[in-house]
Design a protein around this motif. Structure first.
Motif, PDB file in Angstrom:
ATOM      1  N   ARG A 101       0.679   4.030  -2.934  1.00  0.00           N
ATOM      2  CA  ARG A 101       0.421   5.449  -2.657  1.00  0.00           C
ATOM      3  C   ARG A 101       1.468   6.338  -3.328  1.00  0.00           C
ATOM      4  O   ARG A 101       1.169   7.444  -3.742  1.00  0.00           O
ATOM      5  CB  ARG A 101       0.403   5.698  -1.158  1.00  0.00           C
ATOM      6  CG  ARG A 101      -0.846   5.211  -0.505  1.00  0.00           C
ATOM      7  CD  ARG A 101      -0.879   5.604   0.978  1.00  0.00           C
ATOM      8  NE  ARG A 101      -1.996   4.958   1.617  1.00  0.00           N
ATOM      9  CZ  ARG A 101      -1.901   3.995   2.527  1.00  0.00           C
ATOM     10  NH1 ARG A 101      -0.720   3.593   2.945  1.00  0.00           N
ATOM     11  NH2 ARG A 101      -2.967   3.450   3.043  1.00  0.00           N
ATOM     12  N   LEU A 106       0.832  -1.209   0.000  1.00  0.00           N
ATOM     13  CA  LEU A 106       0.000   0.000   0.000  1.00  0.00           C
ATOM     14  C   LEU A 106       0.863   1.254   0.000  1.00  0.00           C
ATOM     15  O   LEU A 106       0.544   2.235  -0.674  1.00  0.00           O
ATOM     16  CB  LEU A 106      -0.942  -0.004   1.203  1.00  0.00           C
ATOM     17  CG  LEU A 106      -2.072  -1.020   1.133  1.00  0.00           C
ATOM     18  CD1 LEU A 106      -2.850  -1.038   2.441  1.00  0.00           C
ATOM     19  CD2 LEU A 106      -2.982  -0.750  -0.045  1.00  0.00           C
ATOM     20  N   GLU A 107       1.949   1.213   0.725  1.00  0.00           N
ATOM     21  CA  GLU A 107       2.886   2.345   0.742  1.00  0.00           C
ATOM     22  C   GLU A 107       3.437   2.601  -0.666  1.00  0.00           C
ATOM     23  O   GLU A 107       3.512   3.742  -1.115  1.00  0.00           O
ATOM     24  CB  GLU A 107       4.019   2.023   1.715  1.00  0.00           C
ATOM     25  CG  GLU A 107       5.022   3.108   1.905  1.00  0.00           C
ATOM     26  CD  GLU A 107       6.115   2.686   2.876  1.00  0.00           C
ATOM     27  OE1 GLU A 107       7.292   2.946   2.563  1.00  0.00           O
ATOM     28  OE2 GLU A 107       5.806   2.106   3.930  1.00  0.00           O
ATOM     29  N   ALA A 148       1.067   6.364  -8.346  1.00  0.00           N
ATOM     30  CA  ALA A 148      -0.352   6.494  -8.666  1.00  0.00           C
ATOM     31  C   ALA A 148      -0.799   5.493  -9.729  1.00  0.00           C
ATOM     32  O   ALA A 148      -1.926   5.015  -9.701  1.00  0.00           O
ATOM     33  CB  ALA A 148      -0.662   7.912  -9.121  1.00  0.00           C
ATOM     34  N   GLY A 193       0.379   2.473 -10.079  1.00  0.00           N
ATOM     35  CA  GLY A 193       0.282   1.206  -9.403  1.00  0.00           C
ATOM     36  C   GLY A 193       0.591   0.002 -10.271  1.00  0.00           C
ATOM     37  O   GLY A 193       0.109  -1.083 -10.036  1.00  0.00           O
TER      38      GLY A 193
END
Length: 83
Positions: A67, A63-64, A70, A72
Motif C-alpha cells: 500500500r 500488504l502494508e 504503489a 510493489g
C-alpha cells in the motif's frame, strides 16, 4: 503487532538449527525467523512468504508495504517494514 519480536517469538515455535548440508535458501529462512519482524526487508518477506513461512504474520505486513509502495516491486534497496 510487536515489531520487536521475531516470527519464532510470535508463533511460539522455535525451529532447530538447519542441517549442516542445508541449502542457502533453507539456512536463510531459518535465520530470518529469528530476526525482529520490524527489521525484515521487503526481499526477506518475499523469501519467507514464498516458502509459506509465517504467513499469518507476514501477509498483513506485506500488504502494508504494498500500500505504501504503489509499484510493489523491489528496486534493490533494503527497505524495512518499519522505518
Amino acid at each position: 503487532m510487536d515489531y520487536e519480536r521475531s516470527l519464532e517469538e510470535i508463533e511460539r515455535d522455535r525451529w532447530p538449527a538447519p542441517p549442516q548440508d542445508a541449502t542457502r535458501l533453507v539456512a536463510t529462512a531459518h535465520a530470518l525467523r529469528r530476526w525482529p519482524v520490524g527489521e525484515l526487508a521487503v526481499e526477506d518477506m518475499r523469501l519467507l512468504i514464498g516458502q509459506a513461512i509465517g504467513l499469518p504474520c507476514l501477509l498483513p505486513l506485506a500488504l502494508e508495504v504494498l500500500r505504501g509502495d504503489a509499484a510493489g516491486r523491489s528496486d534493490g534497496r533494503r527497505r524495512h517494514v518499519r522505518r
